[in-house]
Design an enzyme around this catalytic site. Structure first.
Site, short mmCIF file in Angstrom:
data_model
loop_
_atom_site.label_atom_id
_atom_site.label_comp_id
_atom_site.label_asym_id
_atom_site.label_seq_id
_atom_site.Cartn_x
_atom_site.Cartn_y
_atom_site.Cartn_z
N ARG A 175 -17.13 19.14 1.59
CA ARG A 175 -17.64 20.33 1.12
C ARG A 175 -16.31 21.30 0.85
NH1 ARG A 175 -16.77 24.52 3.11
NH2 ARG A 175 -17.53 23.85 5.01
N GLY A 200 -3.70 35.09 10.12
CA GLY A 200 -5.25 34.53 9.80
C GLY A 200 -6.13 35.22 9.63
N ILE A 239 -3.73 25.00 4.49
CA ILE A 239 -4.22 25.21 3.19
C ILE A 239 -5.00 23.96 2.63
CG2 ILE A 239 -3.58 25.69 0.91
CD1 ILE A 239 -2.99 27.88 3.03
N ARG A 284 -17.36 31.65 1.68
CA ARG A 284 -18.40 31.84 3.08
C ARG A 284 -19.79 31.64 2.47
NH1 ARG A 284 -15.24 37.22 4.36
NH2 ARG A 284 -13.47 36.43 5.69
N ARG A 296 -34.57 3.81 19.96
CA ARG A 296 -33.83 3.55 21.18
C ARG A 296 -34.90 3.52 22.38
NH1 ARG A 296 -29.10 1.47 23.65
NH2 ARG A 296 -28.62 2.82 25.47
N GLN A 355 -40.70 14.26 26.97
CA GLN A 355 -40.72 15.52 26.94
C GLN A 355 -39.45 16.44 26.65
OE1 GLN A 355 -43.17 17.10 30.05
NE2 GLN A 355 -44.98 16.18 29.65
N LEU A 386 -27.84 10.74 21.89
CA LEU A 386 -27.14 9.54 21.40
C LEU A 386 -26.43 8.90 22.51
CD1 LEU A 386 -28.26 10.47 18.62
CD2 LEU A 386 -26.06 9.31 17.63
N GLU A 446 -12.43 30.57 6.96
CA GLU A 446 -13.27 31.72 6.13
C GLU A 446 -13.74 32.67 7.20
OE1 GLU A 446 -12.55 31.12 3.30
OE2 GLU A 446 -12.59 28.78 3.02
#
Length: 387
Positions: free
Chosen positions: A93, A140, A166, A246, A271, A282, A341, A366
């Site tokens: 992305r 930044g 970059i 953004r 699992r 729960q 996991l 961003e």
């Protein structure tokens, strides 16, 4: 059993075309990205040029822009594409965001007609890749302190300085570089191979390993006058591009969260712990329900902001609210999924830890979470807490 998004009937908020675009991008990711991305991440590599051509062939690059070979899609369609891309990997992305919302958008919004014709059609097709040079080693969150300069020498401009972190840097054909001039901050198109222009990859990353991250060094880079973007003057130019990127993150971060949650739901159902499915406990169901709620709220916010953008009423503060909330919640979902996991969650056999460490970078770039918090604080109080 229902999918997490069904709790909020998300598809009822989307047009048929938007759902088709989402499906198309998902299929491309399933075919071209998911089978390989764990290995790319582990090796710290990305076949960026091949992927750019693949994504260009389905119209994803600069898809929210009009003309010059771009698809001219709506904001929600673009957002859903970002969601599916980041569900595969944040690095993918990032490649698309930098290409379309930073490099291409800067040329489309601020460039001359000649610049648009030269670069945009090839960039939309994925034949050329762009990067966006704003951040510097020491600046930044405060780009106003940039040290990169551009000085006139006769009819040319001569650029000196360094840009850092970059995306797409070393694989780019053109860099949109922002520099301080006597006229204020201006943007310049710097083609790869220009004498004095060096691109060095950043190594030893733990996050965004399936992404190209580079340092740009400009040492007496001489450019003709027509390399300047004529429509951008001052920091409003690059900051306008950042708002575009953004917006994509508002959706994209939810894609990473969705992939984590779907992976964890399947794992918890299979699992067995104490001779019972992990999903039957729960505490497990509490975690899953809480994550589904935050995912759903983030998706609803993203679609709402997309509709505002399509109506032309979206404000920078609203984009900050979306980026701050959705990345923060996506990171929390990834971390919580990792706990379910167990030890398996820290291996690349599952995508959760990869999404988690990637989102650490997304939280920062961003606009950091702190900066977006202060943007909202200023909006609420009318008092700026930083310059």
């Amino acid at each position: 059993m229902i999918a997490p998004t069904e709790l909020f009937a998300l598809d009822t908020l989307l047009t048929e075309e938007e759902r088709e675009i989402r499906t198309t991008v998902r299929r491309v990711c399933d075919r071209e990205i998911r089978p390989h991305v764990a290995r790319w991440f582990e090796d710290g590599e990305l076949p960026a040029r091949e992927l750019a051509r693949t994504l260009g062939s389905v119209g994803v690059l600069g898809m929210h822009l009009d003309g010059y070979g771009c698809a001219g899609m709506g904001a929600v369609s673009y957002g859903l594409a970002c969601l599916e891309l980041e569900a595969a990997d944040s690095g993918l992305r990032s490649l698309v965001s930098v290409q379309g919302s930073l490099a291409m958008y800067a040329i489309w919004k601020y460039g001359s007609e000649d610049q648009k014709q030269e670069w945009l059609p090839a960039m939309a097709a994925g034949e050329r890749i762009g990067c966006f040079g704003l951040t510097e080693p020491d600046f930044g969150s405060d780009p106003s302190g940039m040290r990169t300069t551009a000085k006139r020498e006769g009819g040319d401009w001569v650029l000196n300085g360094t840009k850092m972190w970059i995306t797409n840097g070393s694989v780019s054909d053109v860099a949109v570089v922002w520099a301080r001039t006597d006229e204020g901050v201006r943007g310049f198109l710097v083609p790869a191979g220009t004498p004095g222009f060096t691109l060095n990859d950043v190594k030893h990353k733990i996050s965004l390993r399936a992404s190209v991250t580079s340092e740009l060094v400009l040492d007496g880079v001489r450019l003709p006058a027509e390399a300047m973007l004529p429509g951008a003057r001052g920091l409003s130019g690059p900051l306008g591009c950042l708002n575009e990127a953004r917006f994509g993150i508002v959706f994209g971060s939810m894609g990473a969260a969705l992939d984590c949650l779907e992976t964890t739901l399947a794992y918890a159902g299979d699992r067995e712990v104490f001779a019972r499915p992990l999903a039957s406990f729960q505490l497990t169901q509490e975690k899953l329900a809480d994550m589904a709620l935050e995912l759903g709220k983030g998706l609803l916010l993203a679609v709402h902001l997309g509709r505002l953008k399509e109506a032309g009423t979206l404000t920078p503060e609203q984009v900050s609210a979306g980026k701050l909330n959705n990345v923060r919640e996506a990171l929390e979902i990834a971390r919580k999924c990792r706990t379910l996991l167990g030890a398996n969650g820290v291996t690349l056999e599952y995508p959760v830890i990869r999404h988690s460490v990637n989102l650490e970078s997304v939280l920062t770039y961003e606009g950091t979470s702190e900066i977006h918090t202060l943007v909202l604080g200023k909006a609420l109080t009318g008092i700026g807490a930083f310059s």
